[in-house]
Design an enzyme around this catalytic site. Structure first.
Site, short mmCIF file in Angstrom:
data_model
loop_
_atom_site.label_atom_id
_atom_site.label_comp_id
_atom_site.label_asym_id
_atom_site.label_seq_id
_atom_site.Cartn_x
_atom_site.Cartn_y
_atom_site.Cartn_z
N LYS A 80 0.84 -1.20 0.00
CA LYS A 80 0.00 0.00 0.00
C LYS A 80 0.87 1.25 0.00
O LYS A 80 0.66 2.20 -0.76
CB LYS A 80 -0.93 -0.01 1.22
CG LYS A 80 -1.96 -1.12 1.23
CD LYS A 80 -2.95 -0.97 2.36
CE LYS A 80 -2.33 -1.10 3.74
NZ LYS A 80 -1.82 -2.46 4.02
N CYS A 169 -11.89 4.27 16.29
CA CYS A 169 -10.82 3.28 16.27
C CYS A 169 -9.94 3.27 17.51
O CYS A 169 -9.44 2.22 17.89
CB CYS A 169 -9.96 3.43 15.02
SG CYS A 169 -9.07 4.99 14.87
N MET A 170 -9.72 4.41 18.15
CA MET A 170 -8.71 4.45 19.21
C MET A 170 -9.21 4.97 20.55
O MET A 170 -8.45 5.03 21.51
CB MET A 170 -7.53 5.32 18.76
CG MET A 170 -6.78 4.81 17.54
SD MET A 170 -6.33 3.06 17.63
CE MET A 170 -5.37 3.01 19.13
N MET A 339 -7.95 -3.06 17.04
CA MET A 339 -9.41 -2.88 17.00
C MET A 339 -10.19 -4.03 17.64
O MET A 339 -11.32 -3.84 18.07
CB MET A 339 -9.88 -2.69 15.56
CG MET A 339 -9.26 -1.52 14.84
SD MET A 339 -9.35 -0.02 15.80
CE MET A 339 -7.96 0.86 15.15
N GLY A 376 -4.71 2.77 14.19
CA GLY A 376 -5.26 2.43 12.89
C GLY A 376 -4.97 3.43 11.79
O GLY A 376 -5.05 3.09 10.61
N GLN A 377 -4.65 4.69 12.14
CA GLN A 377 -4.46 5.74 11.14
C GLN A 377 -3.11 6.42 11.34
O GLN A 377 -2.58 6.43 12.46
CB GLN A 377 -5.58 6.77 11.24
CG GLN A 377 -6.97 6.22 10.97
CD GLN A 377 -8.02 7.31 10.98
OE1 GLN A 377 -8.23 8.01 10.00
NE2 GLN A 377 -8.70 7.46 12.11
#
Length: 754
Positions: A80, A169-170, A339, A376-377
């Site tokens: 990615k 997510c967090m 997650m 996650g980001q």
């Protein structure tokens, strides 16, 4: 064919699609072909690992990407990250503003678009007050952008309705760290991987979601066969396939599992009473903050003997004993989670229980020993959590509800006392509920796709269709689902077209240099927000910024009075370094790998009497919190007898608006599917490739079956990247009462052959 342990490790590493230092990989397409004129330092746009990248530019265009050998990823990238260039020049790029007229988005000038936006926001505030307007941001915005947006709303407009997708997510990780240690963010760093002798990976498919970190774990395992890996996951993922022990527990029962591990550790005298006796409190009642004793904790754990836990979670009692001894008996244990723990209605509790195991055994504050939440980001940590970009937060871990915290910020920002409203705003689910009911009248959304990412999303897209609310969206891609519903669409400069900071999972702040000029009429979100604030009449004292570098310098100075202190990260230093870990209080400070330890953490004086100081707590003692097992919000029953869970696949990220534009990635996973256990498929007459109807209490949808041993019986998995097969139409919007994070990971479903 049965693989040897060594072969399994090799397969697991290969599954992570790692690229070598030079970025070379077969079939990467034209994006990798041209030799660049220059290389520009940046950070990967995808997961929270925060891999450093070098952007290759030729004739003013991005033509290639390779790993930064000086950052933590040591030059390696996943597919990615290596295939970002085609995304920049995708045909779907939004390159000018649009206004919805007669139900259709039509081109407009910047002045037309911003004039309409400001008129709607001013009108909402005039008629309904400041709580009728909101900002919804992203863990993909630059740190400076989120800091600025949060300050505009909270200090300029008088609205604490500042939220973002990190809530999805967090938030439970934040709640876990804050309740246990008094401060957010991990204690350790990625370097702990190289010293750990045991890994406890729970609620994380690292091989697909954080492949560069997983490669590092696998490398550690290969280098020393005595290193143990425990993976707790209802799915037998590639991550689980390198495990010495895989714990395929019944979904949602990991709290019972971890409490049982604690029971065994104490019973086998593998605990560290010298550590927790000196540095921890036992909290028997979270609501009242009642302190108890070690004996209270032992009594609480009597409900979680391995035999009792086996009946709850399905893991054999002897296996629970085995992994508890592995965890506690190692010289250094590192835990990773993501997650699978966070996206639960007991997400904070699950986070607490991981930290309990570390505090109970003393596996904390030394190389290779740490409880570590993966992000996650790319900028959920540095950009949102740290800057206070949520409805209850202020910068550097301060809380809106605390008068002394508001006063501190008002003084630092040069504002009149009482400027910041004392009541926290609406959290993400409450905010979108209010927007759907037109109680929130105007919403500014930046760099996120809520019409795809929200749980039980049909409820919210219906609300987005209303005519009595207003949404402006800053979005790079015309095919993002939320574009269908916005009233104004703004064209932001994309990742490589602007400069600023990302902060990843290990507290590493890395600088992204601007590689190329923005396309068309695109503008950086910093400029968009400044234009908005100026037109809204926000006091110039709130927004005294000429450039984005001014925002960074203010945030840096704001941090200096807090334990986050990164005032040593000047812009000039950032340009030279490939990331620094906070705290970093001076320009010659190397950054902090381990927190809460004298001699490592600059917040602790070198002459402090004890080795550890958990300074987030008034008495400097971390909390071991008694958290019981409790079921999910929606358990399987006779009508919906199976469990649906969702997640990522290695070649796609979030809602697919970027990765689906890369031919190699799109071919790898062209559409979402449902993963079904072999036994369940046989019982229902389903074969690999068959169409299968999934139905929850919210919606139903048909997916193609992938039959395998990955899911345990009774569980199905669907990835959530596909806009044409949007699994969030089926998920549940119940949320953790503490963190307000939704329970994406568990809901009841029934399936049948379509």
């Amino acid at each position: 064919m049965k693989l040897s342990r060594r072969e399994v490790l090799k397969c697991a590493a290969a599954s992570s699609a790692i690229l070598a230092l030079d970025g070379s990989f077969p079939m990467l397409g034209e994006a990798m072909a041209a030799e660049p004129d220059k290389w520009v330092k940046s950070v990967c746009r995808f997961c929270g690992t925060g891999c450093g990248v070098m952007v290759g530019v030729k004739n003013g265009k991005v033509v290639t990407v390779k790993g930064d050998p000086n950052n933590h990823n040591q030059g390696f990238l996943c597919l990615k990250g290596a295939l970002m260039p085609p995304v920049v020049y995708a045909k779907e790029r939004v390159t000018r503003p649009y206004i919805r007229r007669g139900g259709i988005l039509k081109p407009a000038s910047w002045d037309e678009a911003m004039s309409l936006v400001v008129s709607k926001f001013k009108g909402a505030i005039k008629e309904h007050g400041p709580t009728s307007v909101a900002y919804y941001g992203s863990g993909q915005c630059l740190t400076e952008e989120t800091y600025l947006a949060s300050k505009i709303w909270k200090a300029g407009l008088g609205s604490n309705n500042v939220e973002g997708n990190p809530r999805l997510c967090m938030a439970s990780a934040v709640g876990g760290y804050v309740t246990t240690f008094g401060k957010d963010e991990p204690c350790g760093s990625y370097s702990d991987i190289d010293a750990a002798t045991c890994f406890f990976i729970i609620g994380s498919n690292m091989s697909e979601c954080h492949p560069i970190l997983f490669k590092r774990v696998a490398k550690r395992k290969q280098a020393d066969p005595n290193v143990k890996v425990i993976v707790a996951d209802p799915r037998r993922t590639n991550t689980a396939r390198i495990a010495d022990v895989h714990l395929a527990f019944k979904p949602g029962t990991d709290l019972a599992l971890m409490n049982s591990m604690a029971y065994v550790i104490i019973r086998e005298e593998l605990d560290d009473p010298r550590f927790y006796g000196k540095y921890c409190n036992f909290i028997t009642d979270w609501k009242t903050k009642k302190k108890g004793t070690f004996e209270d904790y032992k009594k609480f754990l009597e409900d979680y003997t391995p035999e009792k836990a086996e009946k709850i979670c399905g893991i054999p009692a002897d296996t629970i004993r085995q992994v508890a001894k592995m965890f506690a008996g190692a010289s250094a244990t590192t835990s990773f989670w993501c997650m699978g723990l966070n996206q639960r209605i007991r997400g904070v509790w699950a986070n607490n229980l991981v930290s309990n195991l570390h505090l109970l055994t003393g596996h904390i504050g030394k190389p290779g020993a740490t409880p570590f939440s993966l992000t996650g980001q790319p900028n959920a940590c540095g950009g949102v959590r740290d800057t206070g970009g949520l409805c209850h937060l202020l910068p550097a871990g301060r809380l809106i509800k605390k008068p002394e915290h508001r006063a501190q910020l008002e003084k630092q920002w040069g504002l009149e006392p009482g400027t910041i409203a004392p009541k926290p705003g609406l959290h993400t689910i409450a905010l979108w509920n209010a927007f759907s009911e037109a109680k929130v009248k105007a919403m500014f959304v930046i760099c996120t796709n809520p019409a795809h990412s929200l749980p039980n999303v049909n409820l919210y897209t219906e609300g987005m269709k209303r005519k009595d609310n207003f949404m402006v969206l800053s979005e790079p891609f015309m095919d993002a689902e939320t574009v269908k519903y916005c009233d104004v669409l703004l064209p932001p400069a994309f990742w490589c077209e602007k400069r600023g900071v990302y902060g990843c999972s290990e507290r590493r702040y890395s600088y992204l240099e601007q590689s190329v000029e923005p396309m068309g009429e695109c503008k950086p979100d910093f400029e968009i927000l400044m234009d908005f604030a100026t037109r809204m009449g926000v006091d110039p004292k709130v927004i005294p910024f000429k450039t984005i570098d001014d925002v960074w310098d203010e945030w840096r100075m704001v941090s200096a009075a807090t334990p986050y202190n990164f005032s040593g990260m000047t812009r000039e230093r950032q340009k030279k370094e490939s990331g620094l870990l906070w705290p970093c209080p001076t320009e010659d400070h190397p950054g902090t790998r381990i927190r809460y330890v004298r001699g490592e953490d600059p917040n602790i004086p070198l002459d402090y009497k004890n080795k550890y100081k958990f300074y987030g707590k008034k008495d400097n003692r971390a909390w071991i919190i008694l958290r019981p097992y409790a079921p999910a919000a929606e358990e399987p029953d006779a009508d919906y007898p199976m469990v649906l869970t969702t997640g990522r696949v290695i070649d796609h990220w979030h809602t697919g608006t970027m990765t689906m534009k890369v031919p190699e990635l799109r071919r790898s996973f062209p559409k979402a599917y449902v993963e079904i256990n072999t036994e369940d498929a046989e019982n229902k007459g389903i074969r690999n490739g068959d169409n299968v109807l999934l139905e929850t209490r919210r919606d139903k949808m048909v997916f193609q079956a992938r039959v395998s041993d990955v899911c345990m019986p009774g569980l199905v998995f669907v990835p959530w990247y596909d806009a044409n097969l949007m699994i969030n139409k089926l998920t549940l919007n119940a949320f953790d009462k503490g963190s307000k994070q939704p329970e994406y990971k568990i809901c009841a479903v029934r399936i049948k052959k379509a």
